[in-house]
Design a protein around this motif. Structure first.
Motif, short mmCIF file in Angstrom:
data_model
loop_
_atom_site.label_atom_id
_atom_site.label_comp_id
_atom_site.label_asym_id
_atom_site.label_seq_id
_atom_site.Cartn_x
_atom_site.Cartn_y
_atom_site.Cartn_z
N THR A 97 0.87 -1.15 -0.02
CA THR A 97 0.03 0.03 0.18
C THR A 97 0.79 1.15 0.12
N THR A 98 0.32 2.32 -0.21
CA THR A 98 0.90 3.74 -0.56
C THR A 98 1.00 4.54 0.67
N ILE A 99 -0.05 4.31 1.51
CA ILE A 99 -0.39 4.92 2.67
C ILE A 99 -0.33 4.46 3.89
N THR A 100 0.75 4.85 4.64
CA THR A 100 0.86 4.32 6.23
C THR A 100 0.67 5.52 7.18
N VAL A 101 0.62 4.85 8.29
CA VAL A 101 0.23 5.82 9.60
C VAL A 101 1.49 5.79 10.50
N SER A 102 2.03 6.92 11.04
CA SER A 102 3.09 6.92 11.87
C SER A 102 2.83 6.52 13.06
N ALA A 103 3.53 6.37 14.03
CA ALA A 103 3.02 5.85 15.34
C ALA A 103 2.48 7.00 16.02
N THR A 104 2.64 8.21 15.78
CA THR A 104 1.72 9.30 16.59
C THR A 104 0.45 9.57 15.93
N ARG B 172 -0.05 11.00 9.12
CA ARG B 172 0.15 10.38 8.15
C ARG B 172 1.83 10.41 7.81
N SER B 173 2.37 9.61 7.32
CA SER B 173 3.64 9.48 6.76
C SER B 173 3.73 10.22 5.45
N ALA B 174 5.21 10.55 4.95
CA ALA B 174 5.44 11.27 3.80
C ALA B 174 4.98 10.82 2.75
N PRO B 175 4.25 11.65 1.94
CA PRO B 175 3.74 11.25 0.54
C PRO B 175 4.58 10.45 -0.30
N PRO B 176 3.98 9.61 -1.23
CA PRO B 176 4.99 8.69 -2.00
C PRO B 176 6.13 9.73 -2.77
N LEU B 177 7.05 9.07 -2.97
CA LEU B 177 8.11 9.59 -4.00
C LEU B 177 7.84 9.85 -5.39
N ASN B 178 8.19 10.72 -5.91
CA ASN B 178 7.88 11.14 -7.49
C ASN B 178 9.17 10.65 -8.02
N LEU B 179 9.14 9.40 -8.99
CA LEU B 179 10.21 8.92 -9.66
C LEU B 179 10.53 9.51 -11.00
N THR B 180 9.55 10.57 -11.62
CA THR B 180 10.00 11.27 -12.63
C THR B 180 11.04 11.79 -12.92
N GLY B 181 11.91 11.67 -14.00
CA GLY B 181 13.28 12.06 -14.38
C GLY B 181 14.31 11.58 -13.47
N LEU B 182 13.97 10.45 -12.51
CA LEU B 182 15.18 10.20 -11.76
C LEU B 182 16.03 9.00 -12.54
#
Length: 445
Positions: free
Chosen positions: A352-359, A362-372
């Motif tokens: 899954t692309t959505i996770t929840v932190s211990a506090t 929400r965790s950081a948004p998914p990394l954008n791979l465009t151009g990498l």
């Protein structure tokens, strides 16, 4: 003047010239009157009339050469010795390598000449028969018959199997690189002559004794490797993984004592501990049945089935408590419910692309791979993994290759080994490890 065979093909195997100390090349001169050690001279020093101590220039002499036929025309004595040495080095049947070492004869010529003159020669039959009778009378037990299925593997040079076998050559029972591989270097320049003093001769004998001790150590190590079956490392690791985890840990600890006892005694020791572990586990299970009031195996089956159901319910309640903790996040609840539905249906939940932190945030948004760089080398599932763990494709490809190499070398990979190999966040390492296991890139140890 007689024509005699030389000491060998290699000029370094002959004693040097007594005059100029240069290595002798055929033809050269041997004094027929000086002895018992040979007094050898090169042609240049012989024509100059060199004299030394008891040797005089008018002594009788012999011309040492091997440039004459022995068994059949077209094969000189030097080529006969070269053929025997090549067969000894390369092994019987490897005629291509024998011809390459000979350099003067083809593969077919080497094979036909050797078979005709050294295998099927009737002159040698009586000698071989007498040697066989002597050997049979010396050993009471008969030899173990050879079976075609016992032919050892012959991996090609620098292949995967050859590297796994540490360069072992089963047909010769040798390694490409032996233990203490350069032990012979200390002897290559030693020459025993009559002019040596007592101290020098004793020193040379001491060097030979040291060399013998090093050879004994080399043979001892090779015997341990062969007796314990350590040559085929992958097969050895597969047999080791058949034991439970506790027995595997004991195996690792006790491996250092394998050199003290024989292979059969060592295997009996490990098997006895594996049996002890199984008996202790069975005793604990029976004690658990007795504590629960179970007196028959039919009741024990019902108890085990009910126990598994209770464990599943407890696991679901634990997951529900985790979700209720973040009940204010509707997207997190929806994610958990979808995952639970997939588990109940017997389907492995996707990454899954959505996770929840211990506090609860929400965790950081998914990394954008465009151009990498390196994105084009990833498939869709690998791109999704890199987005979730926020890992650039170049780093992921490096970590993947490192894990694949270690798994190929070890025959399997544990999570602890992966974490020791990749120095990043342990949670990211766990996700990469689980993903490679699921996709079949690596296997668990």
């Amino acid at each position: 003047m007689d024509r005699l065979a030389s000491f060998g093909n290699d000029p370094f195997d002959k004693p040097p010239c007594r005059s100029c100390s240069s290595y002798l090349t055929e033809p050269y001169i041997k004094c027929a009157e000086c002895g018992p050690s040979p007094f050898l001279l090169c042609l240049q020093c012989f024509t100059k009339g060199f004299e030394y101590k008891k040797h005089e220039s008018d002594h009788k002499y012999e011309i040492m050469t091997s440039d004459f036929p022995v068994l059949e025309p077209g094969w000189t004595a030097q080529e006969e010795m070269s053929l025997l040495e090549a067969v000894m080095d390369c092994g019987f049947g490897n005629w291509q390598d024998v011809a390459y070492q000979m350099r003067t004869k083809t593969k077919e010529e080497c094979e036909s000449h050797y078979m005709k003159n050294f295998i099927n020669n009737p002159l040698f039959s009586s000698t071989l028969l007498s040697l066989r009778k002597t050997k049979d009378s010396r050993f009471a037990e008969g030899a173990i018959p050879f079976k075609p299925s016992d032919d050892p593997p012959r991996p090609t040079f620098d292949s995967v199997l050859s590297r796994d076998m540490a360069g072992y050559m089963p047909a010769r029972a040798d390694f490409m690189e032996e233990f203490d591989n350069y032990a012979e270097w200390d002897l290559k320049d030693i020459d025993f002559v009559d002019d040596d003093s007592d101290i020098l001769r004793a020193l040379k004998l001491s060097v030979v004794d040291i060399y013998h001790s090093r050879l004994k150590e080399r043979q001892r190590r090779k015997k341990i490797i062969r007796d314990h079956g350590l040559i085929n490392l992958r097969k050895f690791q597969m047999l080791e993984r058949c034991y439970p985890k506790e027995v595997q840990e004991l195996y690792d600890v006790m491996r250092r004592f394998a050199r003290v006892v024989g292979p059969i005694e060592h295997d009996k020791f490990i098997e006895s501990h594996a049996l002890e572990f199984e008996l202790r586990r069975e005793i604990r299970r029976l004690q658990e049945y007795r504590k629960a009031g179970i007196k028959s195996f039919c009741s024990a089956k019902v108890y085990e089935r009910a126990k598994r159901m209770r464990e599943d319910e407890r696991r679901k309640r634990t997951m529900l408590c985790d979700v209720l903790q973040y009940i204010q996040d509707s997207r997190a609840c929806h994610q958990w419910l979808s995952k639970q539905a997939a588990i109940d249906a017997g389907i492995t939940p996707a990454v899954t692309t959505i996770t929840v932190s211990a506090t609860g945030r929400r965790s950081a948004p998914p990394l954008n791979l465009t151009g990498l760089p390196g994105t084009e080398k990833l498939n869709e599932r690998e791109k999704e993994l890199c987005q979730v763990v926020r890992l650039v494709p170049g780093a992921y490809l490096e970590y993947k290759q490192a894990l694949l190499n270690e798994c190929r070398r070890q025959g399997g990979l544990r999570l602890a080994q992966a974490r020791a190999l990749i120095k990043i966040d342990v949670n990211k390492t766990r996700k990469i490890y689980d993903f490679l296991i699921k996709e079949g890139y690596i296997t668990k140890a």
